[in-house]
Design a protein around this motif. Structure first.
Motif, mmCIF file in Angstrom:
data_model
loop_
_atom_site.group_PDB
_atom_site.id
_atom_site.type_symbol
_atom_site.label_atom_id
_atom_site.label_comp_id
_atom_site.label_asym_id
_atom_site.label_seq_id
_atom_site.Cartn_x
_atom_site.Cartn_y
_atom_site.Cartn_z
ATOM 1 N N SER A 1 38.660 43.212 41.247
ATOM 2 C CA SER A 1 38.348 42.067 41.808
ATOM 3 C C SER A 1 39.218 41.076 41.747
ATOM 4 N N GLU A 2 39.647 41.112 39.866
ATOM 5 C CA GLU A 2 40.808 40.142 39.445
ATOM 6 C C GLU A 2 42.081 40.695 40.167
ATOM 7 N N ALA A 3 42.455 41.909 40.219
ATOM 8 C CA ALA A 3 43.550 42.214 40.737
ATOM 9 C C ALA A 3 43.725 41.624 42.255
ATOM 10 N N GLU A 4 42.667 41.890 43.018
ATOM 11 C CA GLU A 4 42.790 41.371 44.394
ATOM 12 C C GLU A 4 42.927 39.948 44.463
ATOM 13 N N ARG A 5 42.402 39.430 43.492
ATOM 14 C CA ARG A 5 42.449 37.689 43.573
ATOM 15 C C ARG A 5 43.946 37.387 43.151
ATOM 16 N N ASN A 6 44.519 37.964 42.306
ATOM 17 C CA ASN A 6 45.890 37.683 41.815
ATOM 18 C C ASN A 6 46.824 38.018 43.018
ATOM 19 N N ILE A 7 46.709 39.198 43.620
ATOM 20 C CA ILE A 7 47.228 39.449 45.008
ATOM 21 C C ILE A 7 47.241 38.477 45.994
ATOM 22 N N ASN A 8 46.154 37.880 46.194
ATOM 23 C CA ASN A 8 45.843 36.724 47.270
ATOM 24 C C ASN A 8 46.687 35.663 47.053
ATOM 25 N N GLN A 9 46.427 35.317 45.632
ATOM 26 C CA GLN A 9 47.543 33.869 45.029
ATOM 27 C C GLN A 9 48.850 34.213 45.284
ATOM 28 N N ARG A 10 49.461 35.243 44.943
ATOM 29 C CA ARG A 10 50.763 35.704 45.055
ATOM 30 C C ARG A 10 51.116 35.562 46.650
ATOM 31 N N TYR A 11 50.066 36.227 47.423
ATOM 32 C CA TYR A 11 50.723 35.898 48.896
ATOM 33 C C TYR A 11 50.679 34.704 49.493
ATOM 34 N N SER A 12 49.512 33.680 48.978
ATOM 35 C CA SER A 12 49.563 32.498 49.477
ATOM 36 C C SER A 12 50.808 31.586 48.975
ATOM 37 N N LYS A 13 51.363 31.845 47.678
ATOM 38 C CA LYS A 13 52.454 31.267 47.090
ATOM 39 C C LYS A 13 53.642 31.562 47.882
ATOM 40 N N MET A 14 53.640 32.893 48.165
ATOM 41 C CA MET A 14 54.980 33.354 48.938
ATOM 42 C C MET A 14 55.077 32.780 50.260
ATOM 43 N N ARG B 1 58.662 26.123 52.776
ATOM 44 C CA ARG B 1 59.521 25.262 52.289
ATOM 45 C C ARG B 1 61.012 25.827 52.845
ATOM 46 N N LEU B 2 61.190 26.883 52.729
ATOM 47 C CA LEU B 2 62.312 27.445 53.107
ATOM 48 C C LEU B 2 62.758 27.051 54.569
ATOM 49 N N LYS B 3 61.859 27.300 55.467
ATOM 50 C CA LYS B 3 61.945 26.941 56.895
ATOM 51 C C LYS B 3 62.296 25.595 57.199
ATOM 52 N N GLN B 4 61.610 24.649 56.548
ATOM 53 C CA GLN B 4 61.678 23.414 56.243
ATOM 54 C C GLN B 4 63.213 22.878 56.186
ATOM 55 N N ARG B 5 63.554 23.295 54.875
ATOM 56 C CA ARG B 5 64.818 23.025 54.537
ATOM 57 C C ARG B 5 65.965 23.648 55.225
ATOM 58 N N GLU B 6 65.839 24.810 55.973
ATOM 59 C CA GLU B 6 66.690 25.214 56.853
ATOM 60 C C GLU B 6 66.914 24.126 57.956
#
Length: 513
Positions: free
Chosen positions: A64-77, A83-88
């Protein structure tokens, strides 16, 4: 890892049970051993089940902890991608704006180049017209450009001088209406509130005796007594036919006072011989030194001045035996101090500091040695040596304009010193110096072109200047009076003030026949 630990624990329990079973008595060994072994097996099974359950729980927790970390990284990505699209988008917009601005700048450069060409053409036309106008003016006036400039500059100079003279006169009139009235009020009030004696001292002292027989005793056999007295005091003793009087002559008032007191004690005592003379003179000299210090202390107390260095107090006491143009220096310094205090009070300044500066302004006239310095500069250096404040030192050094005035005390001391010295009868002036001062006034005014005659009147307090009507105009007379006054102020020394009157007279004479 956890399961292995629990298995190890179970095996250890079996071994312990086995050891206990072996140690029991041989009688119950078989039955008890079996019971213990059975219990150990059951406990080992329970421990094994618990270990398996705990291992499964840890495994689920890690998943469950690994799944939560994966979800957080996905949301950050996803956020970074947004932001990259807005900067472009922003960069694309800026590129568009830069392109538009570059186009506008190119258009402006083109317009500026065109305008510069137009301006250059017009400037060439203006230069051509200017040359033509100069040539035409030169042809009409008959003057070159440089000659015309010189004439224009000369005319402007004359106009500026005339305007400046009128402006100066207006300013002086305005100042006289306001500042002069107030200054006169303060000066007159200060003079009226301070009174002092105006007796003039001489360089000789007359010692009165009861009868002329004492003169012989003072002279002594072959003049040894009078020679010893002159050598001990440094004063010339004149014994002549003047009845009941002996003249003590010398420029040092302290020495004259020592000689007078010593002579008085010798005459009263009756014992007059060289050894006694030296003893009495030494004793009197010590008494006079003590009197000098006492006079300095009393003067400081009378004026309310505290904290003076002992050496300055001694110098103030020595002023009692000094004179300036016949005016007693201590009386002059006391009067100047009181005038300074009154004037400082009227102007809203510190009267104590003004009184202190006024008392010390002439200490340069009573030094122990005789350095080659003006008395104002020497007094300033002495005050600095004995830790007087900078504004007081400056007032002492600047009261004859020998150093720049940096405080308001300086002009007050300068004015009050002049007031004290200018009182009628306060000082005497040598006839030759008086005549020279009048001649210097007249010759200074005669040095100006257009001046015909000069007359110094009212004891040198007014100078009348007669100019030629054909050489100087009415406007130039005002300028001439101002220039003469400034030159007198810069080059000559005089008491009070000098009034300059320029007279220009035009006469037209005709004859009827």
């Amino acid at each position: 890892m956890g399961t292995a630990i629990w298995i190890i624990v179970a095996l250890a329990a079996l071994a312990i049970g086995y050891f206990i079973a072996m140690s029991m008595s041989k009688k119950n060994a078989g039955s008890q051993a079996n019971v213990i072994i059975e219990e150990a097996r059951r406990e080992a099974d329970v421990i094994k089940e618990k270990s398996q359950l705990k291992a499964k729980e840890e495994e689920m927790k890690l998943l469950s902890e690994a799944e939560r970390n994966i979800n957080q990284r996905y949301s950050k990505m996803q956020s970074a991608e947004a932001r990259l699209k807005q900067r472009e988008l922003q960069l694309n917009q800026q590129q568009g704006d830069n392109a538009r601005r570059k186009k506008e700048l190119d258009t402006l450069r083109t317009n500026l180049d065109n305008r510069e060409l137009v301006i250059e053409n017009r400037q060439a036309e203006v230069d051509s017209l200017h040359r033509q106008a100069q040539e035409e003016l030169t042809r009409i006036s008959g003057l070159s450009v440089d000659e015309a400039k010189e004439k224009l500059i000369e005319s402007l100079k004359d106009e500026a001088k005339t305007a400046a003279a009128g402006y100066i006169n207006d300013i002086m009139d305005d100042a006289k209406m306001t500042a002069n009235k107030e200054a006169k009020r303060i000066v007159i009030q200060s003079i009226q509130r301070v009174a002092t004696e105006t007796a003039v001292e001489n360089s000789v002292t007359v010692f009165h005796i009861d009868n002329d027989e004492i003169k012989g005793r003072i002279i002594g056999r072959e003049g040894r007594n009078i020679r010893a007295l002159e050598a001990a005091t440094g004063i010339e003793i004149i014994v002549d036919d003047t009845p009941e009087a002996i003249v003590l002559s010398g420029f040092d008032p302290v020495r004259r006072e020592i000689a007078r007191l010593a002579l008085h004690q010798l005459v009263v005592d009756g014992r007059i011989h060289p050894a006694r003379i030296e003893e009495v003179v030494a004793k009197v000299r010590k008494q006079v030194e003590e009197e000098i210090i006492e006079t300095g202390k009393r003067t400081a107390i009378d004026l309310g001045i505290h904290g003076l260095h002992p050496e300055l107090i001694r110098m103030v006491g020595k002023m009692k035996y000094r004179s300036s143009y016949g005016q007693n220096l201590l009386q002059h310094s006391r009067e100047t101090a009181n005038l300074c205090a009154v004037m400082a009070s009227e102007l809203g300044l510190n009267p104590k500091k003004a009184r202190r500066a006024g008392l010390l302004h002439d200490i340069g006239k009573v030094p122990d040695d005789e350095p080659e310095l003006p008395h104002a500069i020497l007094g300033m250096k002495l005050a600095e040596k004995f830790k007087e404040k900078p504004d007081i030192c400056n007032a002492i050094g600047a009261h004859h304009d020998e150093v720049e005035q940096t405080s308001l005390l300086a002009p007050i001391v300068q004015v009050c010193d002049a007031i004290s010295g200018a009182r009628p009868g306060a000082r005497r002036e040598i006839v030759e110096a008086y005549i020279k001062r009048l001649n210097d006034l007249e010759q200074l005014a005669l040095s100006y072109p257009g001046v015909l005659k000069t007359y110094a009147i009212q004891a040198g307090r007014e100078l009348r200047v007669i100019v030629g009507a054909d050489k100087i105009s009415d406007e130039e007379t005002e300028k001439l009076s101002t220039e003469i006054a400034k030159k007198i102020q810069d080059e000559l020394t005089y008491p009070g003030q000098v009034k300059i009157t320029v007279i220009r007279e035009t006469r037209s004479i005709s004859y009827a026949k």
